[in-house]
Design a protein around this motif. Structure first.
Motif, short mmCIF file in Angstrom:
data_model
loop_
_atom_site.label_atom_id
_atom_site.label_comp_id
_atom_site.label_asym_id
_atom_site.label_seq_id
_atom_site.Cartn_x
_atom_site.Cartn_y
_atom_site.Cartn_z
N ILE A 3 0.83 -1.26 -0.03
CA ILE A 3 0.21 -0.03 -0.12
C ILE A 3 0.68 1.21 -0.18
CG2 ILE A 3 -1.61 1.49 1.23
CD1 ILE A 3 -3.18 -1.12 1.90
N ALA A 4 2.04 1.20 0.75
CA ALA A 4 2.77 2.37 0.66
C ALA A 4 3.51 2.78 -0.53
CB ALA A 4 4.07 2.24 1.78
N GLN A 5 3.83 1.46 -1.11
CA GLN A 5 4.40 1.91 -2.51
C GLN A 5 3.20 2.35 -3.64
OE1 GLN A 5 6.12 -1.43 -4.36
NE2 GLN A 5 6.56 -0.60 -6.22
N ALA A 6 2.06 1.75 -3.68
CA ALA A 6 1.01 2.38 -4.27
C ALA A 6 0.69 3.90 -4.07
CB ALA A 6 -0.31 1.26 -4.09
N LEU A 7 0.53 4.15 -2.94
CA LEU A 7 0.15 5.44 -2.35
C LEU A 7 1.27 6.35 -2.98
CD1 LEU A 7 -1.05 4.90 1.11
CD2 LEU A 7 -2.43 5.80 -0.76
N ALA A 8 2.58 6.10 -2.93
CA ALA A 8 3.80 6.85 -3.30
C ALA A 8 3.49 7.17 -4.85
CB ALA A 8 4.96 6.17 -3.14
N VAL A 9 3.25 6.07 -5.82
CA VAL A 9 2.94 6.12 -7.14
C VAL A 9 1.71 7.16 -7.28
CG1 VAL A 9 2.06 5.08 -9.40
CG2 VAL A 9 3.72 3.97 -7.69
N GLU A 64 -10.14 -1.79 -2.41
CA GLU A 64 -10.66 -1.29 -1.18
C GLU A 64 -9.71 -1.04 -0.02
OE1 GLU A 64 -13.61 0.00 1.43
OE2 GLU A 64 -13.90 -0.68 -0.77
N ALA A 65 -8.48 -1.73 0.17
CA ALA A 65 -7.65 -1.34 1.30
C ALA A 65 -7.07 -0.05 0.74
CB ALA A 65 -6.65 -2.36 1.33
N LEU A 66 -6.56 0.00 -0.39
CA LEU A 66 -6.12 1.34 -0.92
C LEU A 66 -7.07 2.56 -1.09
CD1 LEU A 66 -3.65 2.75 -2.14
CD2 LEU A 66 -4.26 1.89 -4.27
N ALA A 67 -8.42 2.23 -1.22
CA ALA A 67 -9.36 3.34 -1.10
C ALA A 67 -9.78 4.02 0.21
CB ALA A 67 -10.64 2.64 -1.94
N GLN A 68 -9.53 2.98 1.19
CA GLN A 68 -9.63 3.42 2.56
C GLN A 68 -8.66 4.51 3.00
OE1 GLN A 68 -9.63 -0.23 5.02
NE2 GLN A 68 -11.82 -0.53 4.44
N ARG A 69 -7.48 4.29 2.40
CA ARG A 69 -6.16 5.07 2.86
C ARG A 69 -6.59 6.51 2.00
NH1 ARG A 69 -1.64 2.90 4.77
NH2 ARG A 69 -0.92 4.88 5.07
N LEU A 70 -6.99 6.38 0.67
CA LEU A 70 -7.27 7.64 0.02
C LEU A 70 -8.56 8.11 0.53
CD1 LEU A 70 -6.38 6.14 -3.67
CD2 LEU A 70 -5.13 7.77 -2.07
#
Length: 146
Positions: A3-9, A64-70
């Protein structure tokens, strides 16, 4: 998925300029006013179709996990079905990219438009054909969905 890498992108795409021309980038594909980042790609299912459902569910969970962070950053998203976009495209309507091409392989997107950014950010799970890999995609664009 990291998730951290995806958020960085996603952060890098949101803060950088959007391209003026079609190109292949280190994150994925791009065109005038948009970038489609391939955050994660599964194996294909030519040899083992039995894993299809399991992998599909995992990709939806990862989205969904990434969407929660966003959502923590930008508030509640919209869920936007691309079915009508696909239907309109198949009927010959000229629709803007990236939405027209996404509609051919992404069912729906989770969509934000942070007011301070002026861009649309979406997440979707792509699969071109049942035997081909899944991809978790992030799209950053200045073009509103049609």
């Amino acid at each position: 998925m990291d998730i951290a890498q995806a958020l960085a992108v996603i952060d890098r795409l949101c803060s950088g300029p959007l391209p003026a021309e079609h190109a292949r980038t280190d994150a994925g594909t791009a065109g005038p006013g948009y970038v489609i980042a391939e955050l994660q790609t599964s194996e294909d299912f030519r040899e083992d179709g039995a894993r299809w459902e399991e992998v599909y569910e995992q990709y939806e969970c990862d989205r969904e996990a990434l969407a929660q962070r966003l959502t923590e950053r930008w508030g509640p998203p919209q869920v936007f079905s691309l079915y009508s976009v696909l239907e309109r495209s198949l009927e010959g309507e000229d629709l803007p990219e990236p939405w027209a091409s996404l509609s051919g392989h992404v069912t729906d997107v989770t969509l934000w438009r942070p007011e301070d950014m002026g861009r649309w950010i979406s997440l979707g799970v792509s699969q071109w054909d049942r035997e081909l890999p899944f991809q978790l995609l992030a799209v950053v664009t200045d073009l509103a969905p049609p």
